[in-house]
Design a protein around this motif. Structure first.
Motif, PDB file in Angstrom:
ATOM      1  N   ASP A 153       0.842  -1.187   0.000  1.00  0.00           N
ATOM      2  CA  ASP A 153       0.000   0.000   0.000  1.00  0.00           C
ATOM      3  C   ASP A 153       0.881   1.242   0.000  1.00  0.00           C
ATOM      4  OD1 ASP A 153      -2.479   1.305   2.343  1.00  0.00           O
ATOM      5  OD2 ASP A 153      -2.042   1.756   0.242  1.00  0.00           O
ATOM      6  N   GLY A 162       1.487   5.113  -1.287  1.00  0.00           N
ATOM      7  CA  GLY A 162       0.846   6.267  -1.902  1.00  0.00           C
ATOM      8  C   GLY A 162       1.784   6.869  -2.916  1.00  0.00           C
ATOM      9  N   ILE A 163       1.323   7.912  -3.574  1.00  0.00           N
ATOM     10  CA  ILE A 163       2.109   8.501  -4.649  1.00  0.00           C
ATOM     11  C   ILE A 163       3.379   9.160  -4.114  1.00  0.00           C
ATOM     12  CG2 ILE A 163       0.878  10.710  -4.693  1.00  0.00           C
ATOM     13  CD1 ILE A 163       2.225   8.792  -7.742  1.00  0.00           C
ATOM     14  N   THR A 171       5.297   8.135  -1.563  1.00  0.00           N
ATOM     15  CA  THR A 171       6.304   7.086  -1.406  1.00  0.00           C
ATOM     16  C   THR A 171       6.792   6.627  -2.768  1.00  0.00           C
ATOM     17  OG1 THR A 171       4.948   6.351   0.428  1.00  0.00           O
ATOM     18  CG2 THR A 171       6.778   4.932  -0.198  1.00  0.00           C
ATOM     19  N   TRP A 172       5.859   6.528  -3.702  1.00  0.00           N
ATOM     20  CA  TRP A 172       6.239   6.106  -5.041  1.00  0.00           C
ATOM     21  C   TRP A 172       7.281   7.056  -5.615  1.00  0.00           C
ATOM     22  CZ3 TRP A 172       6.258   8.227  -9.878  1.00  0.00           C
ATOM     23  CH2 TRP A 172       6.423   7.334 -10.952  1.00  0.00           C
ATOM     24  N   VAL A 184      -0.710   3.340  -9.252  1.00  0.00           N
ATOM     25  CA  VAL A 184      -0.592   3.848  -7.881  1.00  0.00           C
ATOM     26  C   VAL A 184      -1.543   5.030  -7.673  1.00  0.00           C
ATOM     27  CG1 VAL A 184       0.970   5.024  -6.298  1.00  0.00           C
ATOM     28  CG2 VAL A 184       1.754   3.042  -7.553  1.00  0.00           C
ATOM     29  N   LEU A 185      -1.617   5.898  -8.680  1.00  0.00           N
ATOM     30  CA  LEU A 185      -2.512   7.047  -8.575  1.00  0.00           C
ATOM     31  C   LEU A 185      -3.969   6.596  -8.531  1.00  0.00           C
ATOM     32  CD1 LEU A 185      -0.663   9.477 -10.955  1.00  0.00           C
ATOM     33  CD2 LEU A 185      -1.280   9.959  -8.583  1.00  0.00           C
ATOM     34  N   GLN A 237      -5.102   3.819  -7.450  1.00  0.00           N
ATOM     35  CA  GLN A 237      -5.392   3.280  -6.117  1.00  0.00           C
ATOM     36  C   GLN A 237      -5.591   4.398  -5.112  1.00  0.00           C
ATOM     37  OE1 GLN A 237      -2.798   0.131  -4.115  1.00  0.00           O
ATOM     38  NE2 GLN A 237      -2.899   1.722  -2.551  1.00  0.00           N
ATOM     39  N   GLU A 238      -4.783   5.442  -5.261  1.00  0.00           N
ATOM     40  CA  GLU A 238      -4.868   6.526  -4.287  1.00  0.00           C
ATOM     41  C   GLU A 238      -6.223   7.223  -4.365  1.00  0.00           C
ATOM     42  OE1 GLU A 238      -1.375   8.272  -2.488  1.00  0.00           O
ATOM     43  OE2 GLU A 238      -1.870  10.059  -3.656  1.00  0.00           O
ATOM     44  N   GLY A 274      -8.915   4.511  -3.047  1.00  0.00           N
ATOM     45  CA  GLY A 274      -8.828   3.928  -1.711  1.00  0.00           C
ATOM     46  C   GLY A 274      -8.456   2.468  -1.824  1.00  0.00           C
ATOM     47  N   ARG A 275      -7.792   1.991  -0.802  1.00  0.00           N
ATOM     48  CA  ARG A 275      -7.204   0.654  -0.850  1.00  0.00           C
ATOM     49  C   ARG A 275      -8.227  -0.450  -1.026  1.00  0.00           C
ATOM     50  NH1 ARG A 275      -2.477  -2.057  -1.729  1.00  0.00           N
ATOM     51  NH2 ARG A 275      -2.104  -3.721  -0.268  1.00  0.00           N
ATOM     52  N   TRP A 280      -9.797  -0.779  -4.436  1.00  0.00           N
ATOM     53  CA  TRP A 280      -8.792  -1.222  -5.403  1.00  0.00           C
ATOM     54  C   TRP A 280      -8.584  -2.725  -5.301  1.00  0.00           C
ATOM     55  CZ3 TRP A 280      -6.346  -1.347  -9.608  1.00  0.00           C
ATOM     56  CH2 TRP A 280      -5.056  -1.885  -9.742  1.00  0.00           C
TER      57      TRP A 280
END
Lengths: 420, 395
Positions: free
Chosen positions: B237, B239-240, B242-243, B315-316, B318-319, B322-323, B326
């Motif tokens: 999990d 987020g952008i 961290t990505w 990733v976006l 999902q953001e 919401g987890r 997704w």
């Protein structure tokens, strides 16, 4: 040097009735007659020029040494070397003769904590992998040599009894480079244990182990750059190249017997001695401007390094696995023909075929081991190591006397008599 | 043996499949290989080809030169033994020779261009102007090669295989062990060459920069490994933000720090170094996002085309969702335990992931252009701008 020495070896033998001398080695003269003549000449040479191995032929050398030091004829690993091996001045400080490891550790307190500080990694698992071998359980042989050499050079130069921060950093860097190469070597050899515990690749897998090795190397490079001395950077990056080339040399093999030994010594230099030699040189550069001193340091490190690895190769045959922390006959199992094997092959030509196929057939490893233990391969290798040590002592004795210099002399003897 | 002769033989060595390539008798045919790349070919090729003319020579095969030198021709022979196995090293090696999308040797070219764009330092005008060829110092050229060496080394090290995860379909264990061995040694050899090259530059600040770039890169690769396809395709999990951090490590750091190092070599001041750093960082980020977007924006995509579940658009997406939602979507796209990528792609295309990824790409592109503004106008600067335009173009 090694190759002409090797040719002599082929012509001679420890056992009188073994084989006749090869062409061009001893000429037509009888063995015993030549021995006597050569011995006399060698003795004179040794007295005049000191033990210059490139000039005195192996055979003459053996004879002259056995006559000068009668105890040494039956060479075994357990034979204790007295400090009076070289005829040079002893320390005049009269300080108590301390153990070199204790002497060295005075400067190395916090070595492993400091190395861990260099590994500033945020991810827990990666950090754990990188710190795995910096737990204080290694021999720290290389850092000890480095700091002792640093002090010896500093004292020689201007009687300074301090170790510079940059010199201490070299000790860290040497240990880090060594560990990085170990991590990669364990993946390459698919090793499962080292220093009494599981290897990084067995616990975390090969992919991550390789990355951990790269990380430690990069941390070492950063520390190296921070010293700010471009000469030192050049010296130590040479080590990194030598380590890789040594591994490549190990991959390949030589068909020709004569070439094999030179190949083995070259590989031994690159994989083991280069790091020690160049770290010694680096600290001497930092401590003293005299290039003669740099060369002394380098030669000491190189000879001790070669001896160290040769004894390591011997211990692979003579030791059992508890003491070493890693399994024995490891080299044979990897298909590597080390010193004892190459010497044994002289007496047991049957080994040639096994060497060429890198001990891959079933039963090869055990048979080879038996041959080695029956032959004088171990003794020969030990003797060669002793020669290197003597050369190292000869070199380091040129420095001004100091407790550290004497510790280095003693260290070279410890190299020979260690059993793990 | 000249580099060109070696390159002629390599495809045969590597058991190249696919269309036979004609002999390499002109430099332009090297560039034409890029036509195989799936980005809008003509435009991108033009940009790169112009850029290469500006710096004086094609930069694709810098890192291969040392691998192919006669002294260690072992490596080529050893890699050849892997033909017929499934070790990833073979794919990497082929990719290096037949330029593919991911292996476009862009870094070296960018370092050379930015060196030229910055020109000699106004403060230290005395330093070695005799050493300049096509407006670039030889130490900067060397640096470009070192950058490529480091990148290629890690590319090779990425291809190591975990032996205990092997299945029978991967072939004999012996082959994989051997492949690992050669991969480690080749990677180490490239790194050793890089270190030697760095030592020759006689500048410890540059050594420190590139060594820290290596450290970042290794950590970035580590993250890639950890977050790659797991059980049930449920990724971590992240987020952008961290990505972005992880992508900076794995893609941005090397280029950014090399650009900065190139400025340091010419003795430019801290401000110029920072601008070069910013250009390198943002350009690399937008390049990566562009690469991530390809599976989602191409018109003709085969149904079996997979994509990385840790790429920017995903990733976006999902953001935004919401987890939990997704994960639900992933489950819905799974059929008998295998992921239906076509279905998942549709789902993602229907959301905001793709469009916001495009925005992000353009954001970084703009930051890169901003950084370039502080450099004087020149051919080289224009080429750098064109690279940004090419990378942020999605029509």
């Amino acid at each position: 040097m090694a190759s002409c020495w090797w040719r002599w070896r082929r012509g001679c033998s420890w056992r009188p009735a073994a084989r006749s001398p090869g062409p061009g080695s001893l000429g037509r003269a009888g063995l015993s007659g030549l021995r006597a003549a050569a011995a006399a000449a060698a003795r004179a040479q040794v007295r005049r020029r000191g033990l210059r191995m490139s000039q005195v032929s192996y055979f003459n050398l053996v004879k002259s040494l056995t006559s000068a030091f009668p105890n040494m004829y039956s060479i075994s690993r357990f034979h204790h070397m007295t400090p009076a091996v070289c005829c040079c001045s002893k320390t005049r400080s009269g300080e108590k003769y301390t153990d070199p490891f204790n002497l060295g550790w005075r400067d190395l307190k916090g070595l492993y904590e400091d190395i861990r500080k260099e590994l500033f990694i945020s991810t827990t698992e990666l950090k754990e992998m990188c710190e795995y071998y910096f737990d204080g359980k290694g021999k720290a042989f290389r850092p000890i040599i480095v700091v002792l050499m640093a002090r010896a050079c500093n004292i020689h130069h201007n009687n300074s009894r301090n170790v510079q921060a940059s010199q201490r950093a070299i000790a860290l860097i040497a240990e880090m480079i060594h560990t990085a190469s170990l991590v990669h070597d364990d993946v390459i050899d698919d090793a499962s244990s080292r220093r009494g515990k599981h290897t990084v690749n067995k616990i975390w897998g090969e992919k991550k182990a390789v990355l951990a090795g790269d990380l430690i190397l990069s941390a070492a490079s950063i520390a190296l750059a921070r010293i700010g001395n471009t000469t030192v950077v050049s010296i130590l990056t040479q080590v990194i190249e030598d380590l890789v080339r040594g591994e490549f040399l190990q991959l390949g093999s030589k068909e020709n017997e004569n070439e094999r030994f030179a190949h083995y010594l070259e590989k031994t230099f690159k994989k083991t001695a280069s790091l020690i030699a160049n770290s010694c040189k680096a600290v001497s550069v930092l401590g003293c401007p005299d290039p003669v001193v740099h060369e002394i340091a380098y030669q000491y490190g190189k000879n001790v390094g070669l001896a160290f690895q040769l004894i390591d190769d011997v211990l692979d045959f003579t030791s059992c696995s508890d003491r070493m922390g890693k399994p024995t006959s490891a080299d044979l199992k990897l298909g590597l023909a080390t010193g004892p094997v190459l010497f044994a092959c002289q007496q047991f030509p049957e080994m040639n075929a096994m060497i060429m196929r890198r001990f891959s057939s079933p039963g090869d490893v055990d048979r080879a081991r038996q041959y080695v233990l029956q032959s004088d391969g171990v003794q020969q290798t030990t003797y060669l190591a002793q020669r290197y040590c003597r050369e190292a002592v000869r070199e380091i004795s040129k420095l001004r006397p100091s407790p550290e210099r004497d510790a280095l002399i003693q260290l070279s003897e410890i190299v020979l008599t260690r059993d793990k | 043996m000249s580099l060109r002769q070696l390159l002629l033989r390599l495809p045969c060595y590597l058991g190249a499949s696919g269309p036979r390539r004609g002999p390499l008798d002109t430099i332009s045919s090297v560039v034409s290989w890029r036509a195989q790349s799936s980005r809008s070919p003509a435009h991108w090729n033009q940009v790169v080809s112009d850029a290469e003319k500006i710096v004086g020579y094609p930069t694709s095969f810098m890192s291969l030169r040392c691998l192919l030198s006669d002294e260690l021709s072992n490596i080529a022979m050893q890699v050849r033994k892997l033909v017929g196995t499934q070790h990833p090293l073979l794919t990497t090696a082929r990719g290096l020779v037949h330029d593919s999308q991911n292996n476009l040797q862009l870094r070296g070219l960018v370092v050379l261009l930015i060196s030229k764009a910055a020109g000699p330092s106004s403060v230290n005008a005395s330093c070695q102007s005799y050493d300049m060829v096509s407006g670039i110092y030889s130490c900067q050229r060397s640096l470009a090669e070192i950058t490529e060496l480091i990148h290629t080394a890690l590319l090779v090290h990425r291809g190591i295989v975990n032996l205990d995860e092997l299945q029978s379909s991967d072939g004999p264990l012996k082959d994989m062990q051997f492949g690992n061995k050669i991969a480690i040694l080749s990677g180490d050899f490239l790194l050793a060459n890089a270190c030697n090259g760095l030592a020759l530059l006689q500048n410890t600040k540059v050594v420190e920069l590139l060594a820290s770039a290596l450290m970042d890169l290794v950590q970035g690769v580590y993250h890639e490994n950890s977050t790659s396809a797991k059980e049930n395709h449920i990724t971590d999990d992240i987020g952008i933000l961290t990505w972005k951090k992880q992508t900076f490590l794995s893609h941005g750091a090397l280029l950014a720090k090399s650009c900065q190092a190139a400025m340091e070599l010419a003795k430019h001041d801290a401000e110029v170094q920072d601008m070069a750093f910013q250009y390198g960082k943002h350009m690399a980020m937008s390049h990566k996002i562009n690469s991530d977007l390809q599976p989602f924006i191409k018109e003709k995509t085969s149904d079996s085309l997979t994509f990385n579940l840790n790429s920017a658009p995903v990733v976006l997406h999902q953001e935004f969702l919401g987890r939990d939602l997704w994960i639900k979507q992933i489950r819905e796209a799974q059929r008998k335990g295998r992921l239906d990528y076509a279905k998942l792609r549709e789902t993602i295309n229907a959301g905001k992931g793709v469009t916001s990824a495009i925005d992000l790409c353009r954001y970084h592109g703009n930051k890169a252009l901003e950084a370039l503004e502080s450099f004087p106008p020149s051919e080289a600067r224009t080429a750098l701008e064109n690279i940004v335009f090419a990378v942020t173009r999605f029509s």
